[in-house]
Design a protein around this motif. Structure first.
Motif, PDB file in Angstrom:
ATOM      1  N   SER A 195      13.111   6.603   7.283  1.00  0.00           N
ATOM      2  CA  SER A 195      13.017   7.250   8.592  1.00  0.00           C
ATOM      3  C   SER A 195      11.857   8.231   8.698  1.00  0.00           C
ATOM      4  O   SER A 195      11.359   8.480   9.799  1.00  0.00           O
ATOM      5  N   HIS A 196      11.411   8.775   7.580  1.00  0.00           N
ATOM      6  CA  HIS A 196      10.364   9.802   7.654  1.00  0.00           C
ATOM      7  C   HIS A 196       9.136   9.518   6.802  1.00  0.00           C
ATOM      8  O   HIS A 196       8.157  10.261   6.863  1.00  0.00           O
ATOM      9  N   SER A 197       9.142   8.434   6.013  1.00  0.00           N
ATOM     10  CA  SER A 197       8.049   8.205   5.073  1.00  0.00           C
ATOM     11  C   SER A 197       7.622   6.743   5.023  1.00  0.00           C
ATOM     12  O   SER A 197       8.426   5.838   5.252  1.00  0.00           O
ATOM     13  N   ILE A 198       6.350   6.555   4.701  1.00  0.00           N
ATOM     14  CA  ILE A 198       5.773   5.249   4.401  1.00  0.00           C
ATOM     15  C   ILE A 198       5.082   5.369   3.051  1.00  0.00           C
ATOM     16  O   ILE A 198       4.284   6.289   2.841  1.00  0.00           O
ATOM     17  N   TYR A 199       5.389   4.459   2.134  1.00  0.00           N
ATOM     18  CA  TYR A 199       4.751   4.456   0.809  1.00  0.00           C
ATOM     19  C   TYR A 199       3.990   3.147   0.634  1.00  0.00           C
ATOM     20  O   TYR A 199       4.546   2.067   0.822  1.00  0.00           O
ATOM     21  N   VAL A 200       2.716   3.268   0.275  1.00  0.00           N
ATOM     22  CA  VAL A 200       1.857   2.104   0.094  1.00  0.00           C
ATOM     23  C   VAL A 200       1.347   2.088  -1.341  1.00  0.00           C
ATOM     24  O   VAL A 200       0.806   3.090  -1.827  1.00  0.00           O
ATOM     25  N   SER A 201       1.510   0.964  -2.028  1.00  0.00           N
ATOM     26  CA  SER A 201       0.962   0.834  -3.376  1.00  0.00           C
ATOM     27  C   SER A 201      -0.413   0.181  -3.287  1.00  0.00           C
ATOM     28  O   SER A 201      -0.580  -0.858  -2.647  1.00  0.00           O
ATOM     29  N   ASP A 202      -1.399   0.812  -3.908  1.00  0.00           N
ATOM     30  CA  ASP A 202      -2.770   0.306  -3.905  1.00  0.00           C
ATOM     31  C   ASP A 202      -3.150  -0.053  -5.334  1.00  0.00           C
ATOM     32  O   ASP A 202      -3.357   0.821  -6.180  1.00  0.00           O
ATOM     33  N   THR A 203      -3.240  -1.353  -5.602  1.00  0.00           N
ATOM     34  CA  THR A 203      -3.407  -1.810  -6.977  1.00  0.00           C
ATOM     35  C   THR A 203      -4.749  -1.416  -7.577  1.00  0.00           C
ATOM     36  O   THR A 203      -4.841  -1.130  -8.767  1.00  0.00           O
ATOM     37  N   ASP A 204      -5.815  -1.386  -6.783  1.00  0.00           N
ATOM     38  CA  ASP A 204      -7.122  -1.023  -7.315  1.00  0.00           C
ATOM     39  C   ASP A 204      -7.305   0.482  -7.438  1.00  0.00           C
ATOM     40  O   ASP A 204      -7.980   0.966  -8.357  1.00  0.00           O
ATOM     41  N   LYS A 205      -6.712   1.245  -6.525  1.00  0.00           N
ATOM     42  CA  LYS A 205      -6.807   2.707  -6.583  1.00  0.00           C
ATOM     43  C   LYS A 205      -5.864   3.303  -7.625  1.00  0.00           C
ATOM     44  O   LYS A 205      -5.930   4.490  -7.931  1.00  0.00           O
ATOM     45  N   LYS A 206      -4.951   2.491  -8.155  1.00  0.00           N
ATOM     46  CA  LYS A 206      -4.005   2.917  -9.190  1.00  0.00           C
ATOM     47  C   LYS A 206      -3.103   4.050  -8.704  1.00  0.00           C
ATOM     48  O   LYS A 206      -2.840   5.016  -9.417  1.00  0.00           O
ATOM     49  N   GLU A 207      -2.607   3.923  -7.482  1.00  0.00           N
ATOM     50  CA  GLU A 207      -1.777   4.985  -6.933  1.00  0.00           C
ATOM     51  C   GLU A 207      -0.846   4.456  -5.850  1.00  0.00           C
ATOM     52  O   GLU A 207      -1.075   3.390  -5.274  1.00  0.00           O
ATOM     53  N   VAL A 208       0.220   5.218  -5.627  1.00  0.00           N
ATOM     54  CA  VAL A 208       1.064   5.035  -4.454  1.00  0.00           C
ATOM     55  C   VAL A 208       0.751   6.184  -3.504  1.00  0.00           C
ATOM     56  O   VAL A 208       0.750   7.352  -3.903  1.00  0.00           O
ATOM     57  N   ILE A 209       0.467   5.846  -2.249  1.00  0.00           N
ATOM     58  CA  ILE A 209       0.082   6.846  -1.255  1.00  0.00           C
ATOM     59  C   ILE A 209       1.243   7.039  -0.288  1.00  0.00           C
ATOM     60  O   ILE A 209       1.809   6.075   0.232  1.00  0.00           O
ATOM     61  N   TRP A 210       1.569   8.298  -0.042  1.00  0.00           N
ATOM     62  CA  TRP A 210       2.711   8.678   0.796  1.00  0.00           C
ATOM     63  C   TRP A 210       2.193   9.138   2.154  1.00  0.00           C
ATOM     64  O   TRP A 210       1.372  10.047   2.245  1.00  0.00           O
ATOM     65  N   PHE A 211       2.693   8.518   3.229  1.00  0.00           N
ATOM     66  CA  PHE A 211       2.320   8.849   4.598  1.00  0.00           C
ATOM     67  C   PHE A 211       3.560   9.252   5.390  1.00  0.00           C
ATOM     68  O   PHE A 211       4.680   8.855   5.073  1.00  0.00           O
ATOM     69  N   ASN A 212       3.351  10.011   6.475  1.00  0.00           N
ATOM     70  CA  ASN A 212       4.390  10.133   7.492  1.00  0.00           C
ATOM     71  C   ASN A 212       4.135   9.066   8.555  1.00  0.00           C
ATOM     72  O   ASN A 212       3.165   8.311   8.486  1.00  0.00           O
ATOM     73  N   TRP A 213       5.000   8.991   9.554  1.00  0.00           N
ATOM     74  CA  TRP A 213       4.873   7.946  10.564  1.00  0.00           C
ATOM     75  C   TRP A 213       3.762   8.227  11.571  1.00  0.00           C
ATOM     76  O   TRP A 213       3.491   7.405  12.447  1.00  0.00           O
ATOM     77  N   GLN A 214       3.118   9.366  11.452  1.00  0.00           N
ATOM     78  CA  GLN A 214       1.928   9.648  12.239  1.00  0.00           C
ATOM     79  C   GLN A 214       0.666   9.178  11.524  1.00  0.00           C
ATOM     80  O   GLN A 214      -0.451   9.334  12.027  1.00  0.00           O
ATOM     81  N   GLY A 215       0.843   8.593  10.328  1.00  0.00           N
ATOM     82  CA  GLY A 215      -0.289   8.068   9.586  1.00  0.00           C
ATOM     83  C   GLY A 215      -1.024   9.092   8.752  1.00  0.00           C
ATOM     84  O   GLY A 215      -2.122   8.812   8.256  1.00  0.00           O
ATOM     85  N   GLU A 216      -0.423  10.256   8.569  1.00  0.00           N
ATOM     86  CA  GLU A 216      -1.059  11.315   7.789  1.00  0.00           C
ATOM     87  C   GLU A 216      -0.681  11.193   6.322  1.00  0.00           C
ATOM     88  O   GLU A 216       0.479  10.933   5.994  1.00  0.00           O
ATOM     89  N   VAL A 217      -1.649  11.375   5.431  1.00  0.00           N
ATOM     90  CA  VAL A 217      -1.382  11.354   3.994  1.00  0.00           C
ATOM     91  C   VAL A 217      -0.654  12.632   3.605  1.00  0.00           C
ATOM     92  O   VAL A 217      -1.115  13.732   3.876  1.00  0.00           O
ATOM     93  N   ILE A 218       0.510  12.470   2.948  1.00  0.00           N
ATOM     94  CA  ILE A 218       1.320  13.614   2.522  1.00  0.00           C
ATOM     95  C   ILE A 218       1.179  13.860   1.026  1.00  0.00           C
ATOM     96  O   ILE A 218       1.185  14.996   0.566  1.00  0.00           O
ATOM     97  N   GLY A 219       1.062  12.799   0.254  1.00  0.00           N
ATOM     98  CA  GLY A 219       0.981  12.962  -1.195  1.00  0.00           C
ATOM     99  C   GLY A 219       0.622  11.649  -1.866  1.00  0.00           C
ATOM    100  O   GLY A 219       0.476  10.603  -1.222  1.00  0.00           O
ATOM    101  N   ARG A 220       0.513  11.720  -3.204  1.00  0.00           N
ATOM    102  CA  ARG A 220       0.175  10.546  -4.000  1.00  0.00           C
ATOM    103  C   ARG A 220       0.853  10.623  -5.355  1.00  0.00           C
ATOM    104  O   ARG A 220       1.080  11.723  -5.863  1.00  0.00           O
ATOM    105  N   ASN A 221       1.143   9.456  -5.936  1.00  0.00           N
ATOM    106  CA  ASN A 221       1.478   9.368  -7.344  1.00  0.00           C
ATOM    107  C   ASN A 221       0.400   8.507  -7.980  1.00  0.00           C
ATOM    108  O   ASN A 221       0.240   7.341  -7.617  1.00  0.00           O
TER     109      ASN A 221
END
Length: 275
Positions: A156-182
């Protein structure tokens, strides 16, 4: 962890080995899988192992449940999202959306689709009619956020995208803003949320399945020495089993204990992304 059973996903009409790279589970314990190499969507009864399938016009990549009787499947080669009706064990084509790129990962939350693309690499948020609400491609400096974002998961509040070449999971809100990364995950692939907001992600090169906290700060290894881990899926409705498929044709069902709770995890077969 213990293996409970194997499910062979081959059918008599398959001309090639099965490359399963997208999967979801219904509350009725039906597996819906995207076979990239033979190009059908298959519905598999977990208890009996029986399989029915629907052939598609191009290879499918990822799959998500839209509502109680509809799936959405990405067909990257023809830049299309195909909706499919499911009832019991039957499948039939519904409408489709033509999109503006090679669509790969897809996740639905309450009628909003998060879809990842290659060439160019981006994330789009759209409704079920294909109306684009937000496109995320570059940061405030004009640099590309993504390189190869193959999978996505949402709540309901988050979108997580795994990027295989960037070696990270990127955390967004539903406004498309980057919130964090692993970061520093070697070739992250499939990703799926748990009820507590944490998520599973597969590390292809490390042959591991990780559990990452919802704020992306903490990561623990759940499974090791997993051959070719690709997509992952966890289903609360069938939380007594974990499901894993081998490199070709076989889905294995596992039990995994996490914090004294049983969960369902799926990591899927090896394949070439372009099929």
């Amino acid at each position: 962890m213990s293996t409970s059973r194997n499910i062979d996903v081959r059918t008599s009409s398959d001309k090639k080995k099965c490359w399963i790279n997208g999967i979801t589970v219904s509350p009725q314990n039906q597996l819906y899988v995207a076979d990239c190499n033979n190009s059908p969507i298959k519905v598999i009864d977990i208890k009996s192992g029986t399989i029915k399938q629907l052939q598609l016009e191009s290879f499918p990549w990822d799959i998500t449940i839209v509502n109680r009787d509809t799936l959405a499947v990405t067909l990257p080669q023809i830049k299309t999202i195909q909706f499919i009706s499911f009832s019991s064990n039957s499948l039939s084509l519904k409408n489709k959306l033509e999109v503006d790129g090679a669509c790969y990962g897809i996740s639905n939350h309450q009628g909003k689709l998060a879809v990842t693309f290659l060439s160019p690499a981006k994330l789009q948020i759209m409704d079920l009619k294909g109306v684009i609400k937000i496109t995320v491609e570059k940061d405030s400096n004009g640099d590309s956020i993504f390189s190869r974002p193959w999978y996505v998961t949402t709540n309901s509040h988050s979108i997580y995208v795994s990027d295989t070449d960037k070696k990270e999971v990127i955390w967004f809100n539903w406004q498309g803003e980057v919130i964090g990364r692993n970061v520093d995950i070697e070739s992250p692939r499939g990703i799926s949320l748990l009820d507590d907001g944490s998520f599973f992600v597969s590390g292809y090169l490390t042959k591991c399945i990780y559990r990452v906290s919802g704020h992306c700060k903490d990561r623990t290894t759940i499974l090791e020495n997993v051959e070719d881990p690709r997509a992952v899926f966890w289903c609360a409705e069938t939380s007594t089993d974990s499901i894993k498929s081998e490199r070709n044709n076989i889905i294995k069902i596992y039990e995994i204990v996490l914090n004294q709770a049983l969960v369902t995890n799926v990591d899927l077969t090896k394949h070439n992304y372009h099929c």
